[in-house]
Write an enzyme that holds these catalytic residues in place. Structure first.
Site, PDB file in Angstrom:
ATOM      1  N   TYR A 156     -66.295   7.597 -35.186  1.00  0.00           N
ATOM      2  CA  TYR A 156     -65.403   6.465 -35.482  1.00  0.00           C
ATOM      3  C   TYR A 156     -64.348   6.876 -36.512  1.00  0.00           C
ATOM      4  O   TYR A 156     -63.152   6.620 -36.347  1.00  0.00           O
ATOM      5  CB  TYR A 156     -66.243   5.294 -36.002  1.00  0.00           C
ATOM      6  CG  TYR A 156     -65.451   4.082 -36.421  1.00  0.00           C
ATOM      7  CD1 TYR A 156     -64.897   3.225 -35.474  1.00  0.00           C
ATOM      8  CD2 TYR A 156     -65.274   3.773 -37.768  1.00  0.00           C
ATOM      9  CE1 TYR A 156     -64.175   2.108 -35.861  1.00  0.00           C
ATOM     10  CE2 TYR A 156     -64.556   2.655 -38.163  1.00  0.00           C
ATOM     11  CZ  TYR A 156     -64.010   1.823 -37.203  1.00  0.00           C
ATOM     12  OH  TYR A 156     -63.294   0.721 -37.593  1.00  0.00           O
ATOM     13  N   SER A 196     -58.697   2.305 -40.117  1.00  0.00           N
ATOM     14  CA  SER A 196     -59.821   1.812 -40.927  1.00  0.00           C
ATOM     15  C   SER A 196     -59.844   2.609 -42.222  1.00  0.00           C
ATOM     16  O   SER A 196     -59.400   3.772 -42.250  1.00  0.00           O
ATOM     17  CB  SER A 196     -61.137   2.029 -40.171  1.00  0.00           C
ATOM     18  OG  SER A 196     -62.243   1.813 -41.031  1.00  0.00           O
TER      19      SER A 196
HETATM   20  N1  LIG Z   1     -63.947  -5.694 -38.994  1.00  0.00           N
HETATM   21  C1  LIG Z   1     -63.824  -4.784 -39.949  1.00  0.00           C
HETATM   22  O1  LIG Z   1     -64.407  -4.880 -41.037  1.00  0.00           O
HETATM   23  C2  LIG Z   1     -62.934  -3.594 -39.715  1.00  0.00           C
HETATM   24  C3  LIG Z   1     -62.832  -2.640 -40.740  1.00  0.00           C
HETATM   25  C4  LIG Z   1     -62.011  -1.547 -40.556  1.00  0.00           C
HETATM   26  C5  LIG Z   1     -61.307  -1.411 -39.375  1.00  0.00           C
HETATM   27  N2  LIG Z   1     -61.425  -2.333 -38.388  1.00  0.00           N
HETATM   28  C6  LIG Z   1     -60.656  -2.143 -37.181  1.00  0.00           C
HETATM   29  O2  LIG Z   1     -59.978  -3.350 -36.857  1.00  0.00           O
HETATM   30  C7  LIG Z   1     -59.920  -3.510 -35.452  1.00  0.00           C
HETATM   31  C8  LIG Z   1     -60.538  -4.837 -35.059  1.00  0.00           C
HETATM   32  O3  LIG Z   1     -61.843  -4.937 -35.571  1.00  0.00           O
HETATM   33  P1  LIG Z   1     -62.747  -6.215 -35.204  1.00  0.00           P
HETATM   34  O4  LIG Z   1     -63.924  -6.181 -36.093  1.00  0.00           O
HETATM   35  O5  LIG Z   1     -61.869  -7.421 -35.155  1.00  0.00           O
HETATM   36  O6  LIG Z   1     -63.208  -5.785 -33.722  1.00  0.00           O
HETATM   37  P2  LIG Z   1     -63.879  -6.623 -32.579  1.00  0.00           P
HETATM   38  O7  LIG Z   1     -65.055  -5.834 -32.106  1.00  0.00           O
HETATM   39  O8  LIG Z   1     -64.082  -8.056 -32.973  1.00  0.00           O
HETATM   40  O9  LIG Z   1     -62.749  -6.573 -31.439  1.00  0.00           O
HETATM   41  C9  LIG Z   1     -62.484  -5.424 -30.712  1.00  0.00           C
HETATM   42  C10 LIG Z   1     -61.977  -5.856 -29.349  1.00  0.00           C
HETATM   43  O10 LIG Z   1     -61.746  -4.678 -28.568  1.00  0.00           O
HETATM   44  C11 LIG Z   1     -62.190  -4.956 -27.251  1.00  0.00           C
HETATM   45  N3  LIG Z   1     -62.499  -3.728 -26.554  1.00  0.00           N
HETATM   46  C12 LIG Z   1     -63.512  -2.863 -26.805  1.00  0.00           C
HETATM   47  N4  LIG Z   1     -63.483  -1.858 -25.910  1.00  0.00           N
HETATM   48  C13 LIG Z   1     -62.424  -2.090 -25.094  1.00  0.00           C
HETATM   49  C14 LIG Z   1     -61.865  -1.404 -23.994  1.00  0.00           C
HETATM   50  N5  LIG Z   1     -62.402  -0.281 -23.522  1.00  0.00           N
HETATM   51  N6  LIG Z   1     -60.757  -1.909 -23.399  1.00  0.00           N
HETATM   52  C15 LIG Z   1     -60.209  -3.066 -23.862  1.00  0.00           C
HETATM   53  N7  LIG Z   1     -60.704  -3.760 -24.882  1.00  0.00           N
HETATM   54  C16 LIG Z   1     -61.804  -3.280 -25.502  1.00  0.00           C
HETATM   55  C17 LIG Z   1     -63.410  -5.830 -27.439  1.00  0.00           C
HETATM   56  O11 LIG Z   1     -63.697  -6.550 -26.242  1.00  0.00           O
HETATM   57  C18 LIG Z   1     -62.987  -6.723 -28.573  1.00  0.00           C
HETATM   58  O12 LIG Z   1     -62.353  -7.897 -28.125  1.00  0.00           O
HETATM   59  C19 LIG Z   1     -60.616  -2.304 -34.852  1.00  0.00           C
HETATM   60  O13 LIG Z   1     -59.664  -1.301 -34.550  1.00  0.00           O
HETATM   61  C20 LIG Z   1     -61.537  -1.846 -35.966  1.00  0.00           C
HETATM   62  O14 LIG Z   1     -61.859  -0.481 -35.859  1.00  0.00           O
HETATM   63  C21 LIG Z   1     -62.232  -3.422 -38.533  1.00  0.00           C
END
Ligand SMILES: NC(=O)c1ccc[n+]([C@@H]2O[C@H](COP(=O)([O-])OP(=O)(O)OC[C@H]3O[C@@H](n4cnc5c(N)ncnc54)[C@H](O)[C@@H]3O)[C@@H](O)[C@H]2O)c1
Length: 275
Positions: free
Chosen positions: A162, A149
């Protein structure tokens, strides 16, 4: 043109939602058989079914990435179904409260929040790599992408657990890249900026508007934008790239003001606080 990942087997952790789901779909579209490992079994199954409905190969595997035995069993199940593992995309991440600006400040943080962020965002990807790497070595190599991130590059101020987990995941990428490069395994990190996903929808319209204001580009990122970066780094098109960190953030981290200032303004607090 031949699909980029024809004949490859990929595992996407956290592939049931948002960026992971878009990545699983794109890898499958490019010819990979995809195992979707996620705690959310219903959405993992729905993501796999959507891939199969378009002629791809997919398998949903309910996995709690905190549990080493479940991660080992998940990789074994992918191998049984698809014959091996070539690619790993670690998208798994805990969401609220860690992604919604509420870790708490360090001096008052509930240590459970710290432990949970490290356990899911860092230890989970490490465990997936631990069990995928032997399978990749059997096939002469492979490629790994860990999703970090921009919070792991610049401080947001409000999400220390985080952010630390996301900074550390890039260190993990560098260690894997260094240790296994000669054995044919590449490992890179993709650091998304703000992306419109179910999780970030919780952050509210004001944060969306401020992010848009701070992006260099005139739009917000979509899950597919991150998926495209992962696809490139997992494909042989990136054969000379390893151990690198690619920010896919609409230019958010290349200029001032910094994100920490955005958070303070959103909370109605002054940019410069006195004791
Ligand atoms: N969305 C953003 O703006 C953003 C920004 C920076 C980084 N990220 C990173 O991108 C990635 C995806 O983000 P997103 O917004 O699509 O996330 P999201 O919350 O939509 O998806 C995360 C997934 O991880 C699964 N999960 C959570 N805990 C778990 C566990 N213990 N075991 C197995 N699965 C588990 C959830 O069920 C979910 O399907 C993440 O690593 C996040 O940190 C996202």
């Amino acid at each position: 043109m031949q699909p980029l990942l024809a004949g490859k087997v990929a595992i996407v952790t956290g592939g049931a939602s948002g960026i992971g789901r878009a990545t699983a779909a794109l890898l499958a579209e490019q010819g990979a058989a995809v195992a979707i490992a996620d705690l959310d079994e219903d959405n993992a199954r729905a993501a796999a079914a959507a891939i199969e409905a378009t002629g791809g190969q997919a398998l949903a595997i309910r996995t709690d990435m905190r549990d080493e035995a479940q991660v080992e069993a998940m990789v074994a199940a992918a191998v049984v179904r698809f014959g091996g593992v070539d690619l790993l995309d670690n998208t798994v991440s805990c969401n609220a409260p860690e992604q919604t600006g509420a870790d708490g400040e360090v001096h008052e943080m509930d240590i459970a929040i710290w432990n949970r962020a490290l356990e899911i965002n860092l230890r989970g990807p490490m465990l997936a790599a631990k069990y995928c790497i032997p399978e990749m070595l059997k096939r002469g190599g492979g490629a790994i992408v860990n999703i970090s991130s921009t919070a792991g590059i610049l401080s947001l101020g409000t999400v220390p657990a985080y952010a630390a987990s996301k900074a550390a995941v890039h260190s993990l990428s560098q260690s894997i890249a260094t240790a296994y490069g000669k054995r044919g395994i590449r490992c890179n990190t993709v650091a998304p900026g703000f992306v419109d996903t179910p999780t970030t929808r919780n952050m509210g319209d004001q944060f969306f508007a401020m992010t848009l204001d701070n992006n260099v580009l005139p739009y917000l990122g979509r899950p597919e934008d991150i998926a495209q970066a992962a696809l490139f780094l997992l494909s042989d098109a990136a054969r000379y790239i390893t151990g690198q960190l690619l920010a896919v953030d609409g230019g958010q981290t290349i200029h001032l003001p910094v994100v920490a200032d955005m958070w303070r303004l959103a909370a109605g607090r002054p940019l410069v606080e006195t004791a």
